[in-house]
Structure formats: C-alpha cells, structure tokens
Design a protein around this motif. Structure first.
Motif, short mmCIF file in Angstrom:
data_model
loop_
_atom_site.label_atom_id
_atom_site.label_comp_id
_atom_site.label_asym_id
_atom_site.label_seq_id
_atom_site.Cartn_x
_atom_site.Cartn_y
_atom_site.Cartn_z
N LYS A 41 0.87 -1.17 0.00
CA LYS A 41 0.00 0.00 0.00
C LYS A 41 0.90 1.22 0.00
O LYS A 41 1.79 1.34 0.84
CB LYS A 41 -0.87 -0.03 1.25
CG LYS A 41 -1.96 1.01 1.29
CD LYS A 41 -3.04 0.57 2.27
CE LYS A 41 -3.27 1.60 3.33
NZ LYS A 41 -4.12 1.12 4.43
N GLU A 98 1.44 5.66 -1.10
CA GLU A 98 0.86 6.96 -1.48
C GLU A 98 1.54 7.43 -2.75
O GLU A 98 2.76 7.38 -2.87
CB GLU A 98 1.09 7.99 -0.37
CG GLU A 98 0.19 7.76 0.83
CD GLU A 98 0.37 8.83 1.91
OE1 GLU A 98 -0.11 8.59 3.01
OE2 GLU A 98 1.00 9.88 1.62
N ARG A 99 0.72 7.89 -3.68
CA ARG A 99 1.24 8.28 -4.99
C ARG A 99 0.96 9.76 -5.21
O ARG A 99 -0.15 10.23 -5.02
CB ARG A 99 0.55 7.41 -6.03
CG ARG A 99 0.44 7.98 -7.38
CD ARG A 99 -0.26 7.02 -8.31
NE ARG A 99 -1.69 7.33 -8.39
CZ ARG A 99 -2.53 6.73 -9.25
NH1 ARG A 99 -2.10 5.77 -10.02
NH2 ARG A 99 -3.79 7.09 -9.29
N LEU A 100 1.98 10.47 -5.63
CA LEU A 100 1.88 11.91 -5.84
C LEU A 100 1.34 12.19 -7.23
O LEU A 100 1.97 11.81 -8.23
CB LEU A 100 3.28 12.49 -5.70
CG LEU A 100 3.46 13.97 -5.49
CD1 LEU A 100 2.71 14.42 -4.26
CD2 LEU A 100 4.94 14.27 -5.32
N VAL A 113 -2.85 13.58 -3.60
CA VAL A 113 -2.14 12.34 -3.32
C VAL A 113 -3.15 11.19 -3.25
O VAL A 113 -4.16 11.31 -2.56
CB VAL A 113 -1.39 12.45 -1.98
CG1 VAL A 113 -0.71 11.15 -1.62
CG2 VAL A 113 -0.36 13.59 -2.05
N ASP A 114 -2.89 10.10 -3.98
CA ASP A 114 -3.76 8.93 -3.94
C ASP A 114 -3.14 7.87 -3.04
O ASP A 114 -1.92 7.74 -2.97
CB ASP A 114 -3.90 8.30 -5.33
CG ASP A 114 -4.66 9.19 -6.30
OD1 ASP A 114 -5.43 10.04 -5.82
OD2 ASP A 114 -4.46 9.04 -7.52
N VAL A 115 -4.01 7.08 -2.40
CA VAL A 115 -3.53 5.88 -1.71
C VAL A 115 -3.83 4.71 -2.64
O VAL A 115 -4.96 4.55 -3.11
CB VAL A 115 -4.26 5.68 -0.37
CG1 VAL A 115 -3.69 4.47 0.36
CG2 VAL A 115 -4.13 6.94 0.49
N VAL A 116 -2.81 3.92 -2.96
CA VAL A 116 -2.98 2.85 -3.93
C VAL A 116 -2.53 1.53 -3.30
O VAL A 116 -1.49 1.46 -2.65
CB VAL A 116 -2.13 3.12 -5.20
CG1 VAL A 116 -2.36 2.01 -6.22
CG2 VAL A 116 -2.47 4.47 -5.80
N GLN A 117 -3.37 0.51 -3.52
CA GLN A 117 -3.04 -0.82 -3.03
C GLN A 117 -2.74 -1.69 -4.24
O GLN A 117 -3.57 -1.82 -5.14
CB GLN A 117 -4.23 -1.38 -2.25
CG GLN A 117 -4.05 -2.80 -1.79
CD GLN A 117 -3.90 -2.88 -0.28
OE1 GLN A 117 -4.53 -2.12 0.46
NE2 GLN A 117 -3.05 -3.76 0.19
N ALA A 118 -1.56 -2.30 -4.26
CA ALA A 118 -1.18 -3.10 -5.43
C ALA A 118 -0.87 -4.52 -5.00
O ALA A 118 -0.31 -4.77 -3.94
CB ALA A 118 0.03 -2.49 -6.12
#
Ligand SMILES: Cc1cc2nc3c(=O)[nH]c(=O)nc-3n(C[C@H](O)[C@H](O)[C@H](O)COP(=O)(O)OP(=O)(O)OC[C@H]3O[C@@H](n4cnc5c(N)ncnc54)[C@H](O)[C@@H]3O)c2cc1C
Ligand SMILES: Nc1ncnc2c1ncn2[C@@H]1O[C@H](COP(=O)(O)O)[C@@H](O)[C@H]1O
Lengths: 260, 399
Positions: A155, A157-159, A164-169
């Motif tokens: 998990k 945080e993407r700028l 800023v998005d929180v992304v789960q990969a």
C-alpha cells in the motif's frame, strides 16, 4: 521476499557544461553518479528489508563502467549487484532498456521492483512502467510513501498533479519513487569494504533469455535525429532608477503585456 | 544508428576521444576506432571537426509499406474527477495542425467523464471521440487505461498518438508503447511533420534542459509522444462544431493496483497546482526564512498566481517539496514567472525558462537568473517585494 532495484549510471548534470561553439555537452571530467532518484529507490529497498527480511538486488544495464554504481549500491547495503552488459545493449532507448531489464528480472525473479521516478540524463521516466508491462505486473508511479508492505501486497501513497492517492497493489509489482520518499543513507565503512570485495555478476542478452534484436539499437523504435543547444532567451531589460522607479516601471510593463 | 569512422577523413586528432563519455574510442594506426563500449550517444559526431564520424544504417528488414496502413492523429484526453484536463485542449490544437498537414482526421480518446465532456472535445477540434464512460476509469489506474487504449490503437491504427506529459500521461503511456512495441518520446516541447516521410519530428529537452534532441520513430507505428502542458496552443473553440462520438465498451479490464483513497494534504499540496498557473511567484534561498514565503504568498494573491520555490528553499524546509520548480521539481510554463532571491542554477532554469515573461529580483547583478530574465530588478527583495505589493494594492484600489 526479493526486492530488485533498477539503478542507472548517469553523468552528474550539475557538472555538465555546454560547448556553445559545437553545440555539444562537455563531459570531460564530469563525474558519473547513481541517478539521484535511484538512491531513494535503494533506500526504500533497504528499509523494507529491515522490516520484512527481504533480499535486495540492484541491477543496471550499461557499459562495463556502470559496474561502479553497483559497487556503490553494495556499499550502501544492497546484497548483490547484477550488470547487464554487452555490445548488443548499446544505443537502447527506453523500450529496449525496459526489455533488457525485464529480461534480467524474469531470470532472477522479484516480488517488488523499485525504480527511480526518472533518470536525470534523459528525464523520461518511461523505463519503470514499461518494465512492468513487459513483466505483466501492476505498477504505481511517483510513490512518496510506502504505507504498508506485506508478502502479497503493498500500500503506497502516490503523488499526482492534484493531490495524493492511496494505492493498493498486488505483488509482484513495480513502483517508481520520488525524492520525498526518504533520505538516502551514506555508505558505512563496512559497506565500503564489502563493495570492494563484492563479485558483480555480468549478464549478456542470451543469458537473460533475450535475442540481440530486441535490445540495444536494434530493439529501439526511437532514434535521435539531431541534438542542439536551446536558443538563449533574448530581449532582456534591466530596469533602472531608484527601487521605487524600477517597481513602477515593472508594473507598467506588465500591465502593458496584460499580465496584471 | 550505428556509428563509423571514415578513415580517409579522420586525422587522428583525438577530439572524439576526449568527448566520448564512455571511453569507447581508441586511436589505432593513427585513426579513431569505435570500440565495443560505444553507447551510440553521438557526442563524437559533433566533436569531429572533419566530419569523419557518421551514422550508417543497417538494413533492418522492416516492413515500411506496413506503416502506410496507419492513418490519423489521436490525442488521449485525460480527465480528472470527471472533467477533461486543460492539456487535452492544447493537444487538440497541436494535433489539429498535424492532422491538417497530413490530410487526416483528428480523434480524441476519453475514458471516464461524460458524453458532455466528449462533446467539448469536438468543439475544441476533434473530428471523432472514442468514449468509454466505464466506472473503472473513475480513479486513475494505469492498467485499464493502458489496456483499452492499446486495444483501440491496434484496432484503428492511428499514425500518431499524443498524451499530456502529466502525472497520468507519463505513468501509463509507457505501458501502451511497450505493449505495442512502438516508440514513445517523453515530454515533447515541439512537434513537426517531416514532409518527405510523414515521420513525426519530436523535440524535447534532455540532460536537464542543457540540450534539445529531435527524435524520430521511423520504422514503427504509431508514433507516440507525451507533450508538456502549457507549451502548445489551443485551437479555436466552436460551439457549433459537429463530430462523431463512438462508444467503446470497457469490458474485461483488470486493475491490480487500485486507488483506495486519497490524502487531503494539510500543506495544501493540491492547491500548489503550479503547472496550470498563469502566474508564479517563486522564492529561493535569498528569502532567508519561512516568513519570506508569506510575503510571496501575498504577492501571488495580488497577481492571481501560485507560489513556487527553488530547491534550496525547499531543502531549508521553508516550503513543501510540491512547490519546487526545476529539474527535480515541477516544470512550469506560466505567462509570468517572478523569481525572488533565486540565483538561477541550471537545474532551476530548466523548470521555468519557457515562461513567457520572467521577472528576476536579486541583489546580485551578476546572478545567472538575469540571463534568462525579461525584466531584471537589482535590489534587496525585502524592499522590492513589499514595494511591489503596496503599488499593486494602490493600483487595485485606485481602479
Ligand atoms: C541533481 C540536481 C537536481 C537539482 N534540482 C533542482 C530543482 O529541481 N530546482 C532547483 O531550484 N534547484 C535544483 N538543484 C539545485 C540547484 O543547483 C541550486 O542549488 C538551487 O537552485 C539554488 O537555489 P537558490 O537560487 O534559491 O539559492 P542560491 O543559489 O543560494 O541563490 C540565492 C540568491 O538569492 C540572492 N539573494 C540573497 N539575499 C537576497 C536579498 N535580500 N534580496 C535579493 N536577492 C537576494 C543571492 O544573490 C542569490 O543569487 C538541483 C541540483 C542538483 C545537483
Ligand atoms: N540502464 C538502466 N539500468 C537500470 N535501471 C535503469 C536504466 N535506465 C533506467 N532505469 C530505471 O528506470 C528509471 C527511469 O529511467 P528513465 O525512464 O530513463 O528516466 C530510473 O530511475 C531507473 O530506476
């Protein structure tokens, strides 16, 4: 868990000068460094190793001299360095480079791949996402924080341009990282000694399961047609008089140009 | 392309050896010899006064006839929260020029958003819009965007595909290009058609803006590029313009990296949105302290602008990184850039020198920022900026 960090050797652009007569870069005496963003990638991998107990490998594709950046990575604490090198890799664009890196990663296997946001020589930022596509795994760009990493997922945080998005990969995945992520460590004395002794394995195209046609110049759809120095900006006006007069003149000029 | 030395022109002077960054050239028998370390960077080509180093083409056996099956100019219209991002209109302006030169149609691709937004793209110059309103596009996720765009390209075969060099475009377009095994040029600032071949000449800065490179993808289609925001001009908006909206189904798309939330930024990251600002007031180490940025924020407020910063100011902790302009920060191209207490290091300049007007305020008349300035004010910013603020206020109040 295995983490692979892709690092690139680049000229320190802060030191690059231009020869205005020939329109070329003067690279004599310009030091080569690890691409600054990749330093953050290494740091992220080392931190994850501390919490997850992973093995960290650094890979680079480049000429034989690029071995230096792998040794530097080892001095920082990376477990192993791999150099993808050979004449067949010369002249590769981002697609061919990504193809080569995906080849080596497929060969060694990885749960998480970390790249820099971009390399400071080409400034493209294309290699990371392209590697992910070649490997058919998800990727997240511009990671500024690793919130949580577990064996099957990560998990972050993407700028973005706005916020800023929180992304789960799902893992395996690839992330590219920005400067804000962390503050890279300095090499330790023990690390420096390890770096001197480390064996840096060299791999050719056939050793990573690739034919020479898909890498280097042959595997590169883009070609540099010409290189030139940017036009200097013209029309400079130094404002004169007292500060008050200068400020008034400035407001006048800007109003005239419809900037205010 | 591979390089070779024309032996009868080479004088063995060694100029190329000094320039070669990879130490790949030796003198053998009085003539330069390019060895196996060569990375084809071409630095030697321009270093040779005799013009003895040249590229030569190998026969790549590529199916050049197959290229003519590709036709039309496409732009990817990025949307954020359901609204088409401004860079898309710039892409339509530039794409329209290329389409007219090639005598082909201009199409836009829009994933997410609404039909009303698709219609806007037609009014801004698209002949056709491939539109998919699927829920999967609500948040930006790389895989579904890459997959659907790639399959549309495979089906319709455009010769050129452009997207914005934004966080979104730069993140997922490399996946599309890798999938299609085609060329992608990042962050272009100039596009042109080579008349003889129809090739797209893509010009972009490299080495931190120290040099410009023109890039071609002569043997593959489509030719893909991301284009820097704010550099290309929008076309004309025509409310009555007609075009076709083609609905595309978003089926079977997977996303293994999902957006599960967003972080509201206490520091106003989102507000920084430098790249879209028409005016930027930027501060450097010359500000001396955090409070200096409050003054700049006031000035920015008066001129309707955003606040930027040099890396030195960010490193000092006076302002968050999202405000940084330059090589390792944001690249901006506002109408007006006011640099206060910034020396003008090349890494800063590359991020802002395509601003229309640059105002430099610096107490050192020798500061390199003045080399790129449109207007230069030599003076202490602690006097100049408050004076500027006062005069602008007077001007506002005075009507
Ligand atoms: C790999 C790499 C990447 C980099 N990326 C970036 C980047 O993205 N962005 C960036 O900005 N930098 C970047 N840098 C750093 C860059 O090289 C410079 O160090 C930095 O831009 C300097 O910031 P500055 O101009 O604010 O500070 P300084 O160079 O210290 O300049 C301060 C200026 O303020 C003036 N001044 C001082 N007091 C006053 C006063 N009272 N009134 C008026 N003027 C005053 C001084 O005359 C001086 O010119 C990078 C460097 C490297 C190596
Ligand atoms: N030759 C290379 N060897 C290893 N990693 C690379 C190489 N080129 C690029 N990378 C990785 O890809 C990132 C983006 O590079 P670029 O797409 O060239 O801007 C870098 O920060 C590295 O992590």
């Amino acid at each position: 868990m295995k983490i692979v960090v892709c690092i690139k050797q680049v000229p320190d652009t802060a030191e690059v000068k231009i020869n205005y007569e020939t329109g070329t870069l003067v690279r004599e005496g310009v030091p080569s460094i690890i691409n600054p963003y990749d330093m953050h990638a290494i740091e992220a991998a080392l931190c994850l190793r501390e919490t997850l107990g992973a093995k960290v490998m650094a890979v680079t594709m480049g000429p034989p001299q690029a071995e230096a950046v792998l040794r530097e990575a080892v001095s920082l604490g990376v477990d192993e360095g791999l150099l993808v090198t050979g004449r067949e890799f010369a002249g590769g664009d981002t697609l061919a480079t990504a193809c080569a890196l995906s080849g080596v990663i497929r060969t060694i296997g990885a749960d998480l791949i970390i790249c820099g946001k971009q390399a400071i020589d080409g400034d493209t930022g294309q290699v990371g996402p392209a590697v992910a596509e070649f490997l058919d795994i998800p990727h997240v760009s511009y990671v500024r924080k690793i919130v949580e990493a577990a064996p099957g997922s990560i998990k972050v945080e993407r700028l973005m341009d706005e916020g800023v998005d929180v992304v789960q990969a799902e893992l395996p995945a690839l992330i590219t990282v920005v400067r804000e992520l962390n503050c890279p460590r300095l090499p330790s004395l023990k690390g420096k000694i390890a770096a001197k002794k480390a064996e840096i394995k060299k791999l050719s195209a056939s050793e990573i399961g690739l034919t020479p046609e898909v890498v280097g110049f042959n595997g590169s759809p883009t070609q540099v047609k010409k290189i030139f120095t940017p036009q200097p900006r013209g029309g400079r006006k130094m404002l004169e008089g007292s500060l008050e007069e200068q400020v008034e003149a400035l407001i006048h000029e800007l109003a005239e140009k419809k900037c205010l | 392309m591979p390089l070779r030395v024309e032996k009868n022109k080479c004088t063995g002077c060694g100029a190329c050896i000094t320039e070669c960054p990879y130490d790949a050239i030796r003198i053998e028998g009085g003539k330069a010899e390019i060895g196996e370390y060569c990375q084809l960077c071409q630095t030697c080509v321009s270093s040779c006064a005799e013009g003895a180093i040249e590229e030569y083409s190998e026969d790549h056996n590529r199916d050049l006839d197959g290229l003519s099956a590709y036709n039309g100019i496409w732009i990817f219209a990025e949307q954020r929260a359901g609204r088409v991002a401004p860079v898309s209109f710039e892409l339509l302006g530039e794409g329209g020029k290329l389409a007219r030169k090639r005598g082909v149609a201009l199409s836009a691709v829009l994933f997410g958003a609404t039909r009303a937004e698709a219609l806007e793209l037609i009014r801004w110059g698209a002949d056709r819009v491939y539109f998919s309103g699927g829920d999967i596009f609500k948040n930006f996720e790389d895989e579904p965007n890459a997959r659907l765009l790639a399959s549309l390209i495979e089906e319709h075969r455009p010769e050129v595909v452009l997207a914005g060099a934004t966080a979104i475009g730069r993140s997922f377009l490399p996946r599309v290009a890798a999938r299609l095994r085609t060329g992608l040029t990042a962050d272009c600032t100039g596009l042109e058609i080579e008349p003889e071949t129809g090739n797209l000449i893509q010009t972009r800065p490299a080495y931190g803006g120290n040099i410009m490179a023109s890039i071609l993808s002569p043997n593959t289609r489509p030719q893909m590029a991301t284009v820097r925001p704010k550099v290309m001009k929008r076309g004309l908006y025509d409310e009555g313009r007609q075009g076709e909206i083609i609905e595309v189904k978003a089926e079977g798309l997977k996303s293994r990296a999902k957006v599960i939330g967003s972080v509201r930024d206490d520091e106003g990251e989102a507000k920084a949105n430098l790249q879209e600002a028409d005016v930027i007031v930027s501060g450097g180490r010359g500000l001396k302290c955090k409070e200096g940025f409050r003054m700049l924020a006031e000035l920015a407020g008066l001129v309707g602008g955003a606040v930027g910063a040099s890396r030195a100011a960010v490193d000092e902790g006076w302002i968050p990184y999202c405000h940084q302009v330059g090589q390792t920060g944001k690249t901006v191209a506002p109408k007006l850039y006011i640099a206060c207490g910034i020396s003008g290091a090349v890494q800063h300049l590359v991020g802002m020198q395509s601003a229309d007007i640059i105002v430099a305020i610096n107490k050192n008349a020798e500061a390199p920022i003045f080399n790129v300035a449109t207007y230069g004010l030599v003076g202490d910013l602690n006097e100049v900026v408050p004076l500027l603020i006062r005069k602008l206020k007077e001007r506002k109040n005075g009507g």
